[in-house]
Scaffold this motif. Structure first.
Motif, PDB file in Angstrom:
ATOM      1  N   GLU A  31      61.901 -36.613 -17.428  1.00 14.87           N
ATOM      2  CA  GLU A  31      62.978 -36.344 -18.636  1.00 14.87           C
ATOM      3  C   GLU A  31      62.986 -34.487 -18.331  1.00 14.87           C
ATOM      4  OE1 GLU A  31      64.185 -37.776 -20.710  1.00 14.87           O
ATOM      5  OE2 GLU A  31      63.222 -39.718 -20.306  1.00 14.87           O
ATOM      6  N   PRO A  32      64.343 -34.370 -18.709  1.00 16.68           N
ATOM      7  CA  PRO A  32      64.668 -32.829 -18.690  1.00 16.68           C
ATOM      8  C   PRO A  32      63.682 -32.024 -19.466  1.00 16.68           C
ATOM      9  CG  PRO A  32      66.310 -34.030 -19.791  1.00 16.68           C
ATOM     10  CD  PRO A  32      65.297 -34.852 -19.211  1.00 16.68           C
ATOM     11  N   ASP A  33      63.420 -30.886 -19.602  1.00 16.56           N
ATOM     12  CA  ASP A  33      62.808 -29.855 -20.424  1.00 16.56           C
ATOM     13  C   ASP A  33      63.486 -29.898 -21.670  1.00 16.56           C
ATOM     14  OD1 ASP A  33      61.040 -29.138 -18.606  1.00 16.56           O
ATOM     15  OD2 ASP A  33      62.312 -27.300 -17.962  1.00 16.56           O
ATOM     16  N   PRO A  34      62.905 -30.216 -22.882  1.00 21.77           N
ATOM     17  CA  PRO A  34      63.270 -30.134 -24.139  1.00 21.77           C
ATOM     18  C   PRO A  34      64.148 -29.008 -24.631  1.00 21.77           C
ATOM     19  CG  PRO A  34      61.086 -30.327 -24.418  1.00 21.77           C
ATOM     20  CD  PRO A  34      61.478 -30.329 -22.805  1.00 21.77           C
ATOM     21  N   ALA A  35      65.079 -28.979 -25.098  1.00 24.43           N
ATOM     22  CA  ALA A  35      65.907 -27.597 -26.180  1.00 24.43           C
ATOM     23  C   ALA A  35      64.854 -26.983 -26.819  1.00 24.43           C
ATOM     24  CB  ALA A  35      67.039 -27.954 -26.391  1.00 24.43           C
ATOM     25  N   PRO A  36      64.677 -25.615 -26.641  1.00 24.87           N
ATOM     26  CA  PRO A  36      63.759 -25.067 -27.810  1.00 24.87           C
ATOM     27  C   PRO A  36      64.529 -25.149 -29.129  1.00 24.87           C
ATOM     28  CG  PRO A  36      63.935 -23.819 -25.687  1.00 24.87           C
ATOM     29  CD  PRO A  36      64.790 -24.867 -25.581  1.00 24.87           C
ATOM     30  N   GLY A  37      63.791 -25.420 -29.985  1.00 30.25           N
ATOM     31  CA  GLY A  37      64.347 -25.470 -31.408  1.00 30.25           C
ATOM     32  C   GLY A  37      64.821 -26.530 -31.780  1.00 30.25           C
ATOM     33  N   GLY A  38      65.021 -27.599 -30.799  1.00 29.47           N
ATOM     34  CA  GLY A  38      65.753 -28.742 -31.503  1.00 29.47           C
ATOM     35  C   GLY A  38      67.201 -28.607 -31.731  1.00 29.47           C
ATOM     36  N   PRO A  39      67.682 -29.369 -32.678  1.00 23.78           N
ATOM     37  CA  PRO A  39      69.049 -29.260 -32.865  1.00 23.78           C
ATOM     38  C   PRO A  39      69.477 -27.744 -33.236  1.00 23.78           C
ATOM     39  CG  PRO A  39      68.195 -31.206 -34.146  1.00 23.78           C
ATOM     40  CD  PRO A  39      67.029 -30.382 -33.245  1.00 23.78           C
ATOM     41  N   GLY A  40      70.827 -27.088 -32.790  1.00 25.10           N
ATOM     42  CA  GLY A  40      71.133 -26.011 -33.142  1.00 25.10           C
ATOM     43  C   GLY A  40      70.435 -24.924 -32.056  1.00 25.10           C
ATOM     44  N   GLY A  41      69.712 -25.550 -31.454  1.00 24.98           N
ATOM     45  CA  GLY A  41      68.839 -24.548 -30.251  1.00 24.98           C
ATOM     46  C   GLY A  41      69.769 -24.226 -29.129  1.00 24.98           C
ATOM     47  N   VAL A  42      69.101 -24.193 -28.066  1.00 34.73           N
ATOM     48  CA  VAL A  42      69.726 -24.050 -26.781  1.00 34.73           C
ATOM     49  C   VAL A  42      69.551 -25.213 -25.858  1.00 34.73           C
ATOM     50  CG1 VAL A  42      69.839 -21.699 -27.010  1.00 34.73           C
ATOM     51  CG2 VAL A  42      67.990 -22.806 -25.599  1.00 34.73           C
ATOM     52  N   VAL A  43      70.370 -25.522 -24.904  1.00 32.84           N
ATOM     53  CA  VAL A  43      70.305 -26.539 -24.064  1.00 32.84           C
ATOM     54  C   VAL A  43      69.958 -25.722 -22.758  1.00 32.84           C
ATOM     55  CG1 VAL A  43      71.561 -28.145 -22.438  1.00 32.84           C
ATOM     56  CG2 VAL A  43      72.135 -27.949 -25.065  1.00 32.84           C
ATOM     57  N   THR A  44      68.832 -25.897 -22.052  1.00 33.09           N
ATOM     58  CA  THR A  44      68.677 -25.345 -20.811  1.00 33.09           C
ATOM     59  C   THR A  44      68.694 -26.053 -19.552  1.00 33.09           C
ATOM     60  OG1 THR A  44      66.120 -25.871 -21.319  1.00 33.09           O
ATOM     61  CG2 THR A  44      67.094 -23.865 -22.037  1.00 33.09           C
ATOM     62  N   ASP A  45      68.738 -27.488 -19.670  1.00 28.19           N
ATOM     63  CA  ASP A  45      69.019 -28.360 -18.449  1.00 28.19           C
ATOM     64  C   ASP A  45      69.928 -28.068 -17.681  1.00 28.19           C
ATOM     65  OD1 ASP A  45      69.186 -30.721 -16.824  1.00 28.19           O
ATOM     66  OD2 ASP A  45      67.523 -31.570 -18.262  1.00 28.19           O
ATOM     67  N   GLY A  46      69.874 -27.475 -16.556  1.00 30.51           N
ATOM     68  CA  GLY A  46      71.052 -27.432 -15.558  1.00 30.51           C
ATOM     69  C   GLY A  46      71.682 -28.817 -15.232  1.00 30.51           C
ATOM     70  N   GLU A  47      71.193 -29.992 -15.458  1.00 31.71           N
ATOM     71  CA  GLU A  47      71.941 -30.991 -15.017  1.00 31.71           C
ATOM     72  C   GLU A  47      72.926 -31.427 -15.904  1.00 31.71           C
ATOM     73  OE1 GLU A  47      68.790 -34.058 -15.267  1.00 31.71           O
ATOM     74  OE2 GLU A  47      67.446 -33.590 -13.569  1.00 31.71           O
ATOM     75  N   ALA A  48      72.819 -30.976 -16.856  1.00 31.36           N
ATOM     76  CA  ALA A  48      73.970 -31.385 -17.999  1.00 31.36           C
ATOM     77  C   ALA A  48      75.062 -30.416 -18.035  1.00 31.36           C
ATOM     78  CB  ALA A  48      73.486 -31.509 -19.314  1.00 31.36           C
ATOM     79  N   GLY A  49      74.847 -29.020 -18.432  1.00 31.57           N
ATOM     80  CA  GLY A  49      75.714 -28.193 -18.665  1.00 31.57           C
ATOM     81  C   GLY A  49      75.958 -27.062 -17.702  1.00 31.57           C
ATOM     82  N   HIS A  50      75.314 -25.855 -17.737  1.00 31.76           N
ATOM     83  CA  HIS A  50      75.642 -24.651 -16.852  1.00 31.76           C
ATOM     84  C   HIS A  50      74.544 -24.031 -16.349  1.00 31.76           C
ATOM     85  CE1 HIS A  50      78.972 -25.468 -19.728  1.00 31.76           C
ATOM     86  NE2 HIS A  50      78.180 -25.517 -20.694  1.00 31.76           N
ATOM     87  N   GLY A  51      73.575 -24.621 -16.379  1.00 33.94           N
ATOM     88  CA  GLY A  51      72.403 -24.148 -15.435  1.00 33.94           C
ATOM     89  C   GLY A  51      71.703 -22.992 -16.260  1.00 33.94           C
ATOM     90  N   VAL A  52      72.326 -22.331 -17.484  1.00 37.35           N
ATOM     91  CA  VAL A  52      71.853 -21.271 -18.161  1.00 37.35           C
ATOM     92  C   VAL A  52      71.922 -21.532 -19.648  1.00 37.35           C
ATOM     93  CG1 VAL A  52      72.803 -19.799 -16.678  1.00 37.35           C
ATOM     94  CG2 VAL A  52      74.136 -20.588 -18.300  1.00 37.35           C
ATOM     95  N   PRO A  53      70.965 -20.902 -20.419  1.00 38.87           N
ATOM     96  CA  PRO A  53      71.127 -21.229 -21.888  1.00 38.87           C
ATOM     97  C   PRO A  53      72.446 -21.188 -22.495  1.00 38.87           C
ATOM     98  CG  PRO A  53      69.188 -19.784 -21.190  1.00 38.87           C
ATOM     99  CD  PRO A  53      69.992 -19.889 -20.118  1.00 38.87           C
ATOM    100  N   VAL A  54      72.817 -22.453 -23.085  1.00 41.79           N
ATOM    101  CA  VAL A  54      74.019 -22.397 -23.898  1.00 41.79           C
ATOM    102  C   VAL A  54      73.892 -22.500 -25.197  1.00 41.79           C
ATOM    103  CG1 VAL A  54      76.404 -23.635 -23.959  1.00 41.79           C
ATOM    104  CG2 VAL A  54      75.041 -23.190 -21.802  1.00 41.79           C
ATOM    105  N   PRO A  55      74.185 -21.840 -26.236  1.00 44.12           N
ATOM    106  CA  PRO A  55      74.186 -21.903 -27.658  1.00 44.12           C
ATOM    107  C   PRO A  55      74.950 -23.298 -28.145  1.00 44.12           C
ATOM    108  CG  PRO A  55      74.757 -19.715 -27.367  1.00 44.12           C
ATOM    109  CD  PRO A  55      74.895 -20.327 -25.854  1.00 44.12           C
ATOM    110  N   VAL A  56      74.236 -24.016 -28.985  1.00 42.80           N
ATOM    111  CA  VAL A  56      74.780 -25.133 -29.436  1.00 42.80           C
ATOM    112  C   VAL A  56      74.935 -24.942 -31.249  1.00 42.80           C
ATOM    113  CG1 VAL A  56      74.316 -27.586 -30.268  1.00 42.80           C
ATOM    114  CG2 VAL A  56      73.365 -26.731 -27.925  1.00 42.80           C
ATOM    115  N   PRO A  57      76.024 -24.906 -31.481  1.00 40.19           N
ATOM    116  CA  PRO A  57      76.279 -24.593 -32.933  1.00 40.19           C
ATOM    117  C   PRO A  57      75.524 -25.623 -33.933  1.00 40.19           C
ATOM    118  CG  PRO A  57      78.543 -24.778 -31.734  1.00 40.19           C
ATOM    119  CD  PRO A  57      77.460 -25.234 -30.878  1.00 40.19           C
ATOM    120  N   ALA A  58      74.978 -24.597 -34.908  1.00 36.88           N
ATOM    121  CA  ALA A  58      74.310 -25.779 -35.991  1.00 36.88           C
ATOM    122  C   ALA A  58      74.978 -26.603 -36.456  1.00 36.88           C
ATOM    123  CB  ALA A  58      73.663 -24.579 -36.881  1.00 36.88           C
TER     124      ALA A  58
END
Length: 256
Positions: A31-58
């Protein structure tokens, strides 16, 4: 038995076996590393997006990821993946015949179906599936070149890898919300597989990926099946490459 029919049957059988084994592979994915803070947090998994923290709007939180083990345990999954893999691989066998590139493309068909299933349900292209496929693809490209007695096969594979990867990297840098880094990671495999077949397949397959993605995304978005601004692109990459292998020479001849 005609060569095309024999190649189609052989490819379909191997593809079906690969599809049957796919759920076991999916179940063992870490499993990929969970996003800190859950919903509205950041996505850190480089498999999905951009390989860097990407803000996810609340106001539009990322839905919880379905565990890989749960995806793999869905009833009848092995049979479905086996059927789709057999159809796609069998069609390639019919089109290519006993071409030295057929083993590479049968493997690509199974991998593409597996990745498409995972990406569709998680919007992730697991690097544990993509990265190990590179040395396998290179070895199969070497095999194809050896059987064909043509070093140009390797030159095209290398050029396809470089060209398609560079294209996706540029798109990722220009529009990072449209192309995820997982797509960039997968793109080199498309370039290798298409390059082994020929320049026409490389051109048509690369172009078809974006056409299929645009048309399919709009159609599925209109039906409410995906978010038109954020839908998994992996399935369209696999289908576009497959279309290039199937239709590349015919379309190139028509265009000429």
């Amino acid at each position: 038995m005609p060569e095309a029919a024999f190649a189609a049957l052989l490819a379909a059988v191997v593809g079906a076996l690969g599809g049957l084994l796919a759920p076991r592979v999916i179940a063992r994915l870490p499993e990929p590393d969970p996003a800190p803070g859950g919903p509205g947090g950041v996505v850190t998994d480089g498999e999905a997006g951009h390989g860097v923290p990407v803000p996810v709007p609340a106001e539009a939180p990322r839905p919880p990821k379905v565990p890989y083990a749960d995806l793999a345990a869905r009833p009848g999954l092995g049979a479905r993946l086996a059927l789709i893999s057999a159809v796609l691989a069998g069609a390639l066998g019919w089109q290519l015949g006993l071409d030295p590139a057929l083993p590479l493309w049968v493997g690509f068909a199974v991998l593409g179906v597996t990745l498409s299933y995972v990406d569709w349900h998680t919007r992730l292209l697991p690097k544990r599936l993509v990265l190990p496929a590179y040395p396998v693809a290179v070895l199969l490209a070497l095999l194809a070149a050896g059987l064909a007695g043509d070093t140009a096969v390797l030159a095209r594979a290398a050029a396809g890898w470089a060209i398609v990867s560079t294209l996706y990297v540029l798109l990722w840098l220009i529009a990072p919300r449209g192309i995820g880094y997982g797509d960039v990671r997968l793109s080199g495999l498309l370039g290798i597989a298409l390059g082994v077949l020929g320049w026409a397949e490389l051109l048509v397959g690369t172009y078809a990926t974006f056409v299929v993605g645009a048309v399919g995304g709009l159609a599925l978005g209109a039906l409410g099946l995906v978010d038109r601004k954020a839908f998994p692109f992996g399935p369209f990459m696999a289908l576009g490459a497959w279309s290039g292998a199937m239709l590349g020479p015919a379309l190139a001849g028509w265009w000429a």
